[in-house]
Design an enzyme around this catalytic site. Structure first.
Site, short mmCIF file in Angstrom:
data_model
loop_
_atom_site.label_atom_id
_atom_site.label_comp_id
_atom_site.label_asym_id
_atom_site.label_seq_id
_atom_site.Cartn_x
_atom_site.Cartn_y
_atom_site.Cartn_z
N SER A 57 5.98 0.48 -48.68
CA SER A 57 5.21 -0.67 -49.11
C SER A 57 4.26 -0.37 -50.26
CB SER A 57 4.42 -1.26 -47.93
OG SER A 57 3.61 -0.24 -47.38
N HIS A 96 -2.61 1.01 -47.58
CA HIS A 96 -2.47 -0.09 -48.55
C HIS A 96 -3.68 -0.13 -49.47
CE1 HIS A 96 0.63 -2.55 -46.01
NE2 HIS A 96 1.19 -1.57 -46.69
N ASP A 123 -1.94 -8.52 -46.29
CA ASP A 123 -1.71 -7.93 -44.98
C ASP A 123 -2.08 -8.79 -43.81
OD1 ASP A 123 -2.42 -4.46 -45.85
OD2 ASP A 123 -0.63 -5.71 -46.08
#
Lengths: 181, 199
Positions: A57, A96, A123
């Protein structure tokens, strides 16, 4: 096969005291590795000073199997930083980037929104039911360095747990029968 | 010449005085294994000679080791969540370092490079049994040193190939005889010294 029979014979020849001593040596080796890990935790102030990137990701910045070094520090979290966080009730860390920060003027409370670089949406889909923001206590640390691909070993050992046990078993036997100790 | 139970290698079958299982090494090029085998048999012979292993040293090491491992386990599995319990983890790490350091210092001081240390026996203060084998050499030196007087020592240098058969079996009797001769030489030397001191 010979080697295994030899090792078995050797183990049988030891008396209890020698077994305990050798077992202790093994224990000390394992715990010294653990202590090194703990010192890293103490120094970086992060619960998990090293994490492995588990998904794609964050491509093309971080790929699956990369190792990330984390540091918590005291500076406030700001947008653009790559952070690793743990959601309540789950212990798989997620890596992230911070895209939104809401902060009280007196600095007591902070709301954070993250998004994976390679993901389509933010998210909120990953957070727990009803949760819209992350808070300070979710964040484990900021990424401060990385090693490409080295973490693939960990991913393999997680996907094939038999590998993990086999490795530990072999190491254990080698240490127990080490004649140079 | 009583053989103490603790020094006998653990055997699962309770056969009356079993014939000792011949020791066989599968890879004769492994120096560590060769040395270890000769060490083990030498240790048995010295203990048979009447000496008793001084287990206090080993016990202290075991206790220190166990406490160190317990400290490590506590830092990992103890209560509280990191980083709230930073100081607790810090003290566990420090405790671990101190204990392992103490254990190594103790081992170094009490044992040196010996693999067997015995209790006082027959007028002496006990002996230290150690061995040396240089890398890539086929010579093995067994050393018996008095615990109190480091000058009182006897050593025996042998060539390893003389004590191992081609198929890996240890020449048990030959090596045992050699070690027993060493013990006798040590006793003789000690007798000499004692006589010299009295004169």
């Amino acid at each position: 096969m010979e080697y295994i029979m030899d090792t078995w014979r050797e183990l049988r020849r030891m008396n209890v005291r020698q077994m305990i001593t050798q077992g202790l040596q093994l224990g000390l080796i394992v715990t010294s590795a653990l202590m090194i890990w703990k010192s890293l935790m103490l120094v970086t102030g992060s619960e998990s000073p090293v994490v492995v990137v588990l998904s794609g990701s964050m491509e093309p910045g971080f790929y699956r199997g990369d190792i990330l070094f984390l540091n918590m520090g005291n500076k406030p979290i700001r947008t653009g930083e790559v952070v690793v966080f743990n959601l309540d009730g789950r212990d798989i860390p997620i890596v992230h980037r911070v895209i939104k920060v809401h902060e009280r003027r007196n600095g007591t409370h902070i709301d954070i929104l993250t998004k994976g670089d390679n993901n389509y949406g933010d998210d909120r889909a990953l957070y727990n039911q009803g949760q819209e923001w992350l808070h300070q206590h979710h964040i484990m640390g900021r990424a401060v360095g990385f090693l490409p691909k080295v973490g693939m070993v960990t991913i393999l050992m997680n996907d094939y747990p038999a590998l993990k046990y086999a490795l530990i078993g072999v190491l254990g036997i080698l240490v127990l029968t080490n004649k140079e100790g | 010449m009583g053989r103490k139970q603790a020094s006998k290698p653990a055997k699962p079958e309770p056969v009356p005085e079993p014939a000792r299982e011949p020791i066989r090494i599968s890879n004769l090029y492994e120096a560590g294994v060769l040395k270890g085998t000769l060490d083990d048999v030498a240790r048995e012979v010295v203990l048979d000679h009447g000496y008793e292993e001084d287990i206090v040293i080993n016990n202290v090491k075991i206790v220190l080791g166990l406490v160190a491992i317990a400290a490590a386990a506590y830092s990992q599995f103890g209560p509280g969540k990191f980083p709230a319990n930073w100081w607790m983890v810090f003290s566990c790490v420090i405790l671990y370092i101190v204990l392992t350091f103490a254990m190594n210092i103790y081992s170094w001081k009490m044992e040196g490079d010996a693999f067997l240390v015995t209790k006082p026996f027959r007028g002496g203060q006990g002996v230290r049994l150690s061995s040396r084998m240089a890398r890539f050499s086929c010579e093995y030196t067994l050393v018996l040193t008095d615990r109190e007087d480091p000058n009182l020592e006897v050593l025996s240098t042998v060539r390893i190939p003389e004590y191992f058969h081609e198929d890996g079996y240890l020449a048990d009797t030959a090596w045992r005889t050699e070690v027993e001769q060493l013990c006798a030489a040590f006793d003789a030397k000690r007798g000499e010294k004692a006589a010299k001191k009295q004169n």
